[in-house]
Design an enzyme around this catalytic site. Structure first.
Site, PDB file in Angstrom:
ATOM      1  N   ASP A  58       0.843  -1.188   0.000  1.00 24.69           N
ATOM      2  CA  ASP A  58       0.000   0.000   0.000  1.00 24.69           C
ATOM      3  C   ASP A  58       0.884   1.244   0.000  1.00 24.69           C
ATOM      4  O   ASP A  58       1.805   1.366   0.805  1.00 24.69           O
ATOM      5  CB  ASP A  58      -0.890  -0.029   1.251  1.00 24.69           C
ATOM      6  CG  ASP A  58      -1.934   1.059   1.252  1.00 24.69           C
ATOM      7  OD1 ASP A  58      -1.905   1.913   0.351  1.00 24.69           O
ATOM      8  OD2 ASP A  58      -2.776   1.060   2.154  1.00 24.69           O
ATOM      9  N   ARG A 111       4.809   1.694   9.878  1.00 23.65           N
ATOM     10  CA  ARG A 111       4.702   2.946   9.121  1.00 23.65           C
ATOM     11  C   ARG A 111       5.678   3.938   9.756  1.00 23.65           C
ATOM     12  O   ARG A 111       5.322   4.684  10.671  1.00 23.65           O
ATOM     13  CB  ARG A 111       3.265   3.468   9.130  1.00 23.65           C
ATOM     14  CG  ARG A 111       2.292   2.513   8.453  1.00 23.65           C
ATOM     15  CD  ARG A 111       0.864   3.011   8.446  1.00 23.65           C
ATOM     16  NE  ARG A 111      -0.040   2.041   7.842  1.00 23.65           N
ATOM     17  CZ  ARG A 111      -1.364   2.170   7.825  1.00 23.65           C
ATOM     18  NH1 ARG A 111      -1.939   3.228   8.375  1.00 23.65           N
ATOM     19  NH2 ARG A 111      -2.126   1.243   7.259  1.00 23.65           N
TER      20      ARG A 111
END
Length: 336
Positions: A58, A111
């Site tokens: 993603d 992340r």
């Protein structure tokens, strides 16, 4: 600290550290059962790493750096996933799922560019889910129906948790209020997107803000979305009012996924048409991949909401800025 840390006045956890650990497992056991029943999905195993350059990872808002590394026996590098939005759709195709059937999995991601605060960690843990749908189900009403099922699963889990830990007092509104991001901007034109979310969630308790990713009439976005998984006209964020944080807590982002037309349109808007070189994108463009709806439900966020915690670090182990950890310790917020 890159984001402001909110310290609730006179905060004290309702549960001890040991009770908290027991409660986290209890929530995950109960909610997974409720989610399986609500959405008719099977649990599957998911990857932590994917090949670099595969197009499966993603891209989030397109600017976040992925964690990558080399592998001794493989020429191409690997990346730690940022989410499984694309992988899940490919899995449904590979495993032979048909309309009305779906999957869910435990998604763990890193992340590295996320700002940490009460609700954000560089370690992300979600229940990621995806279902095959028909062309006729690609509409707002089907999206809303799915949101209601998820909210029912959350409310059911909260009720079970309160029965086991009666010292927990907060309740959750089981009837979500639906509003588009443009309607929300029209309602509070002088506020920022996050300020609008806080105001609408405080009024209604449980809110689903729809149609996120494109530009609003003001020329800004309500929030960023990658152009190649959610259809920006058929997606949204689920917000639940959190009394401890005195703010809206986003517990889920979900949506009906792009079809061939919306994929090409959104890629063009983002000047990202080069992504059509990847197998994943080509298989959407030519109709090979099934039409789907899916999303992620934050495991730690749901736990902190249901256990009435002030910081996500009270329900997950991660790495925090020293200044944040010290300030939490000074104010009775015990990070795991």
């Amino acid at each position: 600290m890159s984001k402001s840390l909110y310290i609730p006045k006179d905060y004290k956890s309702a549960l001890t550290l040991r009770e908290t650990q027991h409660a986290i497992k209890y929530i995950k056991d109960i909610f997974q059962q409720a989610l399986t029943f609500a959405l008719t999905v099977d649990r599957v195993t998911a990857p932590l790493i994917v090949r670099k350059g595969s197009g499966i990872n993603d891209d989030l808002n397109g600017v976040e750096r992925k964690v990558d590394f080399s592998i001794k026996e493989i020429e191409s590098d690997a990346e730690v996933v940022q989410s499984l939005a694309k992988w899940k759709r490919m899995a449904l195709y590979r495993y032979g799922y048909t309309a009305g059937e779906g999957i869910y999995t435990d998604m763990n991601a890193i992340r590295r560019d996320d700002d940490t605060d009460n609700t954000h960690s560089i370690f992300v843990d979600q229940w990621d889910w995806e279902k095959v749908i028909t062309p006729e189900q690609r509409n707002i009403e089907f999206l809303k129906e799915t949101v209601r099922y998820i909210v029912k699963a959350i409310v059911y889990t909260k009720r079970k948790v309160r029965m086991r830990y009666p010292q927990l007092k907060a309740q959750i509104n089981g009837n979500p209020f639906f509003i588009t991001s443009q309607e929300l901007e029209n309602l509070y034109p002088d506020k920022t997107p996050k300020e609008r979310e806080r105001l609408i969630a405080k009024e209604h308790g449980t809110v689903f803000v729809m149609q996120i990713g494109g530009l609003l009439e003001s020329g800004i976005k309500h929030d960023g979305r990658a152009p190649d998984y959610d259809d920006w006209s058929l997606n949204g964020d689920l917000l639940i009012w959190d009394d401890v944080l005195d703010n809206a807590l986003e517990v889920s982002s979900m949506g009906i996924r792009v079809n061939s037309e919306s994929l090409k349109s959104q890629l063009a808007l983002c000047n990202a048409e080069d992504r059509l070189k990847y197998d994943y994108h080509r298989m959407i463009a030519d109709g090979t991949l099934p039409l789907t709806i899916g999303g992620g439900i934050g495991q730690s966020r749901l736990c902190m909401l249901l256990l009435e915690k002030a910081h996500i670090g009270e329900v997950q182990s991660s790495v925090w800025p020293e200044e944040m950890a010290e300030k939490c310790a000074e104010n009775g917020i015990i990070l795991l």
